[in-house]
Design an enzyme around this catalytic site. Structure first.
Site, PDB file in Angstrom:
ATOM      1  N   SER A   1       0.851  -1.203   0.000  1.00 16.89           N
ATOM      2  CA  SER A   1       0.000   0.000   0.000  1.00 16.89           C
ATOM      3  C   SER A   1       0.879   1.243   0.000  1.00 16.89           C
ATOM      4  O   SER A   1       2.074   1.165  -0.329  1.00 16.89           O
ATOM      5  CB  SER A   1      -0.936  -0.023   1.211  1.00 16.89           C
ATOM      6  OG  SER A   1      -1.915   0.976   1.104  1.00 16.89           O
ATOM      7  N   ASN A   2       0.327   2.390   0.349  1.00 16.96           N
ATOM      8  CA  ASN A   2       1.111   3.633   0.424  1.00 16.96           C
ATOM      9  C   ASN A   2       0.620   4.475   1.597  1.00 16.96           C
ATOM     10  O   ASN A   2      -0.318   4.091   2.298  1.00 16.96           O
ATOM     11  CB  ASN A   2       1.034   4.391  -0.910  1.00 16.96           C
ATOM     12  CG  ASN A   2      -0.400   4.708  -1.271  1.00 16.96           C
ATOM     13  OD1 ASN A   2      -1.093   5.418  -0.554  1.00 16.96           O
ATOM     14  ND2 ASN A   2      -0.882   4.141  -2.380  1.00 16.96           N
ATOM     15  N   HIS A   3       1.229   5.638   1.781  1.00 10.67           N
ATOM     16  CA  HIS A   3       0.955   6.435   2.993  1.00 10.67           C
ATOM     17  C   HIS A   3      -0.263   7.353   2.894  1.00 10.67           C
ATOM     18  O   HIS A   3      -0.484   8.171   3.776  1.00 10.67           O
ATOM     19  CB  HIS A   3       2.172   7.305   3.325  1.00 10.67           C
ATOM     20  CG  HIS A   3       3.346   6.513   3.789  1.00 10.67           C
ATOM     21  ND1 HIS A   3       3.322   5.747   4.919  1.00 10.67           N
ATOM     22  CD2 HIS A   3       4.587   6.355   3.266  1.00 10.67           C
ATOM     23  CE1 HIS A   3       4.488   5.158   5.085  1.00 10.67           C
ATOM     24  NE2 HIS A   3       5.278   5.513   4.086  1.00 10.67           N
TER      25      HIS A   3
END
Ligand code: CTP
Length: 396
Positions: free
Chosen positions: A206-208
């Site tokens: 995923s990402n932030h």
């Protein structure tokens, strides 16, 4: 958002009455003019002096004081909204049956404005058929019943019956009487947050992205009267307003399916989501065990949702993308704008201090397909969202 709105707060005798102080403060903070009425017995729970200080008006407790009638009829006509918070079981029962033995009830019967009722009581009292019947009756009269919360109750029990929090009450008021009309009749679709791409049943890539900017935009459109749908990747945040349609998704594939389904009926679409560009080519059926010193995961490209929507866009639709860049910002953003065939792109640079993922502020530049550039200074994401919505309105 309630600038200049005239709101009466009616307080009945519940332990939750102390929250009425916060409610009055919050209403004032939102620009409302506030008047307070309370029952005699509510005085045991909250001080009229505190309420009159925060509302900047005398609090009415009796029908008359010093031989002067407290004209509840005039007060009821003056108001844009009347919120009874807390509304006890007894007060609800009296309201449902037209009884009028105190100024809270008399004001209710006189008011012609929208009425909001925030029940507060013990769970068994709340769930009792008579209370539920009274609430249903009050709702059938056109009053809005605010949901109770579940949690610790003054009785010592745990359950349903806690009064809605002041923030929730204010949100309900804004939603009902504080929305503008600039975007009325327009359907807006927003994607927000990250996506999660499964590696195995317990792990993902995923990402932030926190979803803050997408939610801020959704709320800004909604407050200007638009009908708003959010396709939301996994995130802790939720919009303040219950009228915003919320479609939760997990992966880029699910987000794509939801976007393709909702896009044709949308007038405006803003892709603010940080969609994963790659996903594991094969999701392991079982948890991958820690056997080797290194592990290689093959990734495959996800579909570019924005580019797909750009290829399907009708002339009457508007499509906006976001670009997150760490280098050659302007050139990369312009390349995406043209390649994805969209109307405008909002460039975020992770290089700008105070802009980017997870934080409350952002600084962006908007490039349009018509060659315009609009730069915005570093500001709170909520404020920026309002500025962007105002800019988009000029293009409608
Ligand atoms: N986007 C999308 N589908 C993807 C990837 C991105 O719809 N699979 C959208 C984003 O929501 C955003 C825009 O495309 O509105 C640009 O996203 P960004 O991550 O900046 O660019 P990418 O196209 O992914 O290119 P790169 O990662 O190479 O910068």
């Amino acid at each position: 958002m309630l600038q200049g709105k005239k709101i009466i707060v009616g307080i009945s005798a519940s332990i939750a009455a102390y929250k009425a102080i916060l409610l009055v403060r919050l209403l004032k903070k939102n620009g409302a003019e506030v008047r307070v009425v309370m029952s005699q017995s509510a005085k045991d729970f909250v001080s009229p002096l505190v309420l009159s200080t925060f509302s900047n008006h005398p609090v009415w407790i009796d029908f008359h004081e010093n031989n002067v009638w407290n004209n509840h009829v005039e007060l009821g006509l003056w108001a844009d909204a009347y919120v009874i918070a807390p509304a006890t079981c007894h007060t609800i029962g009296k309201m449902a049956n037209g009884l009028c033995d105190n100024i809270v009830l008399a004001t209710y019967l006189s008011a012609r404005c929208p009425i909001f009722i925030a029940p507060a009581m013990d769970e068994d009292m709340y769930k009792h058929p008579s209370t539920q019947q009274n609430l249903a009756k009050l709702q059938s009269f056109g009053n809005q019943i605010l949901s109770v919360n579940t949690g610790f109750l003054a009785s010592g029990l745990h359950g349903e019956g806690r009064m809605a929090e002041p923030e929730e009450i204010v949100a309900a008021l804004i939603e009902n009487i504080g929305r503008g009309r600039g975007w009325q009749g327009k359907k807006v679709l927003i994607s927000a947050g990250p996506t999660q791409e499964a590696i195995d049943p317990v792990r993902y890539i995923s990402n932030h992205s926190s979803g803050k900017m997408g939610i801020a935009l959704a709320e800004a459109f909604y407050l200007q009267g638009a009908e708003v749908t959010v396709i939301a990747g996994p995130m802790a945040l939720k919009p303040t307003f219950s009228g915003i349609q919320w479609i939760p998704v997990t992966s880029a594939k699910e987000m794509e399916q939801a976007c393709l389904r909702e896009f044709p009926s949308s007038d405006w679409t803003v892709m603010a989501a940080a969609v994963a560009d790659y996903r594991p080519a094969n999701r392991a059926e079982e948890k991958i065990k820690k056997k080797e010193n290194t592990l290689t995961i093959n990734l495959e490209k996800t579909h570019d949702i924005l580019a797909t929507l750009g290829s399907q866009k009708r002339p009457d639709q508007h499509l906006i993308g976001f670009a997150l860049e760490t280098e050659n910002e302007e050139a990369n953003a312009l390349e995406k704008l043209h390649r994805k065939k969209i109307d405008a792109i909002v460039l975020n640079s992770l290089k700008v201090p105070g802009a980017g993922f997870g934080i409350n502020t952002n600084q962006v530049t908007v490039y349009t397909a018509l060659g315009e550039t609009h730069s915005f200074g570093l500001k709170h994401k909520d404020e920026l969202a309002h500025d962007l919505v105002d800019l988009f309105q000029k293009w409608t």
